[in-house]
Design a protein around this motif. Structure first.
Motif, PDB file in Angstrom:
ATOM      1  N   GLU A  49    -115.155  84.528  34.256  1.00 15.00           N
ATOM      2  CA  GLU A  49    -114.032  84.982  35.070  1.00 15.00           C
ATOM      3  C   GLU A  49    -112.716  84.373  34.592  1.00 15.00           C
ATOM      4  O   GLU A  49    -111.682  85.048  34.543  1.00 15.00           O
ATOM      5  CB  GLU A  49    -114.256  84.644  36.544  1.00 15.00           C
ATOM      6  CG  GLU A  49    -115.408  85.394  37.185  1.00 15.00           C
ATOM      7  CD  GLU A  49    -115.165  86.886  37.270  1.00 15.00           C
ATOM      8  OE1 GLU A  49    -114.007  87.304  37.504  1.00 15.00           O
ATOM      9  OE2 GLU A  49    -116.135  87.639  37.107  1.00 15.00           O
ATOM     10  N   VAL A  50    -112.739  83.101  34.244  1.00 14.22           N
ATOM     11  CA  VAL A  50    -111.527  82.432  33.769  1.00 14.22           C
ATOM     12  C   VAL A  50    -111.088  83.033  32.432  1.00 14.22           C
ATOM     13  O   VAL A  50    -109.892  83.267  32.209  1.00 14.22           O
ATOM     14  CB  VAL A  50    -111.750  80.907  33.656  1.00 14.22           C
ATOM     15  CG1 VAL A  50    -110.604  80.233  32.919  1.00 14.22           C
ATOM     16  CG2 VAL A  50    -111.914  80.301  35.031  1.00 14.22           C
ATOM     17  N   GLU A  51    -112.032  83.284  31.537  1.00 15.61           N
ATOM     18  CA  GLU A  51    -111.684  83.897  30.254  1.00 15.61           C
ATOM     19  C   GLU A  51    -111.113  85.293  30.452  1.00 15.61           C
ATOM     20  O   GLU A  51    -110.159  85.689  29.772  1.00 15.61           O
ATOM     21  CB  GLU A  51    -112.906  83.935  29.341  1.00 15.61           C
ATOM     22  CG  GLU A  51    -113.298  82.582  28.816  1.00 15.61           C
ATOM     23  CD  GLU A  51    -114.600  82.587  28.036  1.00 15.61           C
ATOM     24  OE1 GLU A  51    -115.330  83.610  28.062  1.00 15.61           O
ATOM     25  OE2 GLU A  51    -114.899  81.565  27.392  1.00 15.61           O
ATOM     26  N   GLU A  52    -111.671  86.042  31.388  1.00 16.23           N
ATOM     27  CA  GLU A  52    -111.159  87.381  31.669  1.00 16.23           C
ATOM     28  C   GLU A  52    -109.738  87.314  32.230  1.00 16.23           C
ATOM     29  O   GLU A  52    -108.858  88.087  31.814  1.00 16.23           O
ATOM     30  CB  GLU A  52    -112.085  88.087  32.666  1.00 16.23           C
ATOM     31  CG  GLU A  52    -111.710  89.512  32.953  1.00 16.23           C
ATOM     32  CD  GLU A  52    -112.674  90.167  33.931  1.00 16.23           C
ATOM     33  OE1 GLU A  52    -112.223  91.059  34.662  1.00 16.23           O
ATOM     34  OE2 GLU A  52    -113.861  89.790  33.966  1.00 16.23           O
ATOM     35  N   ALA A  53    -109.493  86.393  33.151  1.00 16.42           N
ATOM     36  CA  ALA A  53    -108.154  86.234  33.720  1.00 16.42           C
ATOM     37  C   ALA A  53    -107.175  85.781  32.650  1.00 16.42           C
ATOM     38  O   ALA A  53    -106.025  86.249  32.599  1.00 16.42           O
ATOM     39  CB  ALA A  53    -108.188  85.226  34.871  1.00 16.42           C
ATOM     40  N   ASN A  54    -107.602  84.899  31.781  1.00 17.87           N
ATOM     41  CA  ASN A  54    -106.741  84.432  30.694  1.00 17.87           C
ATOM     42  C   ASN A  54    -106.373  85.583  29.764  1.00 17.87           C
ATOM     43  O   ASN A  54    -105.229  85.690  29.326  1.00 17.87           O
ATOM     44  CB  ASN A  54    -107.448  83.314  29.921  1.00 17.87           C
ATOM     45  CG  ASN A  54    -106.568  82.699  28.863  1.00 17.87           C
ATOM     46  OD1 ASN A  54    -105.346  82.642  29.029  1.00 17.87           O
ATOM     47  ND2 ASN A  54    -107.163  82.232  27.788  1.00 17.87           N
ATOM     48  N   ALA A  55    -107.327  86.433  29.468  1.00 16.11           N
ATOM     49  CA  ALA A  55    -107.044  87.572  28.605  1.00 16.11           C
ATOM     50  C   ALA A  55    -106.049  88.520  29.254  1.00 16.11           C
ATOM     51  O   ALA A  55    -105.150  89.050  28.585  1.00 16.11           O
ATOM     52  CB  ALA A  55    -108.343  88.316  28.280  1.00 16.11           C
ATOM     53  N   ILE A  56    -106.167  88.726  30.556  1.00 13.10           N
ATOM     54  CA  ILE A  56    -105.226  89.605  31.267  1.00 13.10           C
ATOM     55  C   ILE A  56    -103.818  89.014  31.254  1.00 13.10           C
ATOM     56  O   ILE A  56    -102.849  89.707  30.942  1.00 13.10           O
ATOM     57  CB  ILE A  56    -105.708  89.863  32.713  1.00 13.10           C
ATOM     58  CG1 ILE A  56    -106.977  90.702  32.701  1.00 13.10           C
ATOM     59  CG2 ILE A  56    -104.615  90.520  33.538  1.00 13.10           C
ATOM     60  CD1 ILE A  56    -107.651  90.814  34.040  1.00 13.10           C
ATOM     61  N   PHE A  57    -103.695  87.724  31.556  1.00 11.65           N
ATOM     62  CA  PHE A  57    -102.371  87.099  31.574  1.00 11.65           C
ATOM     63  C   PHE A  57    -101.769  87.028  30.187  1.00 11.65           C
ATOM     64  O   PHE A  57    -100.560  87.190  30.020  1.00 11.65           O
ATOM     65  CB  PHE A  57    -102.449  85.701  32.190  1.00 11.65           C
ATOM     66  CG  PHE A  57    -102.555  85.705  33.682  1.00 11.65           C
ATOM     67  CD1 PHE A  57    -101.581  86.297  34.460  1.00 11.65           C
ATOM     68  CD2 PHE A  57    -103.640  85.114  34.313  1.00 11.65           C
ATOM     69  CE1 PHE A  57    -101.678  86.316  35.841  1.00 11.65           C
ATOM     70  CE2 PHE A  57    -103.744  85.120  35.687  1.00 11.65           C
ATOM     71  CZ  PHE A  57    -102.760  85.724  36.455  1.00 11.65           C
ATOM     72  N   THR A  58    -102.578  86.798  29.180  1.00  9.65           N
ATOM     73  CA  THR A  58    -102.079  86.703  27.814  1.00  9.65           C
ATOM     74  C   THR A  58    -101.575  88.075  27.342  1.00  9.65           C
ATOM     75  O   THR A  58    -100.533  88.169  26.705  1.00  9.65           O
ATOM     76  CB  THR A  58    -103.182  86.191  26.870  1.00  9.65           C
ATOM     77  OG1 THR A  58    -103.692  84.972  27.377  1.00  9.65           O
ATOM     78  CG2 THR A  58    -102.637  85.955  25.482  1.00  9.65           C
ATOM     79  N   SER A  59    -102.293  89.127  27.664  1.00 13.18           N
ATOM     80  CA  SER A  59    -101.899  90.458  27.213  1.00 13.18           C
ATOM     81  C   SER A  59    -100.650  90.962  27.952  1.00 13.18           C
ATOM     82  O   SER A  59     -99.833  91.653  27.380  1.00 13.18           O
ATOM     83  CB  SER A  59    -103.044  91.445  27.377  1.00 13.18           C
ATOM     84  OG  SER A  59    -103.322  91.664  28.737  1.00 13.18           O
ATOM     85  N   THR A  60    -100.477  90.594  29.220  1.00 10.88           N
ATOM     86  CA  THR A  60     -99.315  91.076  29.982  1.00 10.88           C
ATOM     87  C   THR A  60     -98.078  90.251  29.697  1.00 10.88           C
ATOM     88  O   THR A  60     -96.960  90.754  29.747  1.00 10.88           O
ATOM     89  CB  THR A  60     -99.587  91.073  31.484  1.00 10.88           C
ATOM     90  OG1 THR A  60     -99.935  89.759  31.893  1.00 10.88           O
ATOM     91  CG2 THR A  60    -100.669  92.045  31.845  1.00 10.88           C
ATOM     92  N   SER A  61     -98.216  88.980  29.378  1.00 12.44           N
ATOM     93  CA  SER A  61     -97.048  88.148  29.116  1.00 12.44           C
ATOM     94  C   SER A  61     -96.478  88.389  27.725  1.00 12.44           C
ATOM     95  O   SER A  61     -95.303  88.142  27.477  1.00 12.44           O
ATOM     96  CB  SER A  61     -97.391  86.670  29.281  1.00 12.44           C
ATOM     97  OG  SER A  61     -98.299  86.262  28.294  1.00 12.44           O
ATOM     98  N   GLY A  62     -97.270  88.891  26.812  1.00 15.34           N
ATOM     99  CA  GLY A  62     -96.806  89.152  25.451  1.00 15.34           C
ATOM    100  C   GLY A  62     -96.086  90.467  25.312  1.00 15.34           C
ATOM    101  O   GLY A  62     -95.420  90.724  24.329  1.00 15.34           O
ATOM    102  N   SER A  63     -96.154  91.347  26.295  1.00 14.69           N
ATOM    103  CA  SER A  63     -95.551  92.687  26.171  1.00 14.69           C
ATOM    104  C   SER A  63     -94.118  92.707  26.530  1.00 14.69           C
ATOM    105  O   SER A  63     -93.544  92.167  27.324  1.00 14.69           O
ATOM    106  CB  SER A  63     -96.287  93.689  27.084  1.00 14.69           C
ATOM    107  OG  SER A  63     -97.628  93.788  26.697  1.00 14.69           O
TER     108      SER A  63
END
Length: 63
Positions: A49-63
């Motif tokens: 769950e933490v890895e999934e949340a990290n992937a979501i935050f990483t992908s949205t903050s880079g855009s």
């Protein structure tokens, strides 16, 4: 000396307190195994769950 040893062994065989202690030891061991398995499974789920949340935050903050 032999009579003392024989009396000790006979008394030990009649004493059921040791069997109760062994039963508690087995129950404790089983509880530890079940608890460790549950924690291991829970840790794996939380990590996912933490890895999934990290992937979501990483992908949205880079855009």
């Amino acid at each position: 000396m032999t009579n003392t040893l024989t009396a000790f062994v006979a008394r030990f065989r009649r004493d059921e307190e040791g069997a109760t202690l062994v039963e508690y030891g087995v129950a404790l061991g089983l509880a530890v195994i079940v608890g460790a398995t549950a924690l291991s499974t829970l840790a794996g789920n939380v990590k996912g769950e933490v890895e999934e949340a990290n992937a979501i935050f990483t992908s949205t903050s880079g855009s």
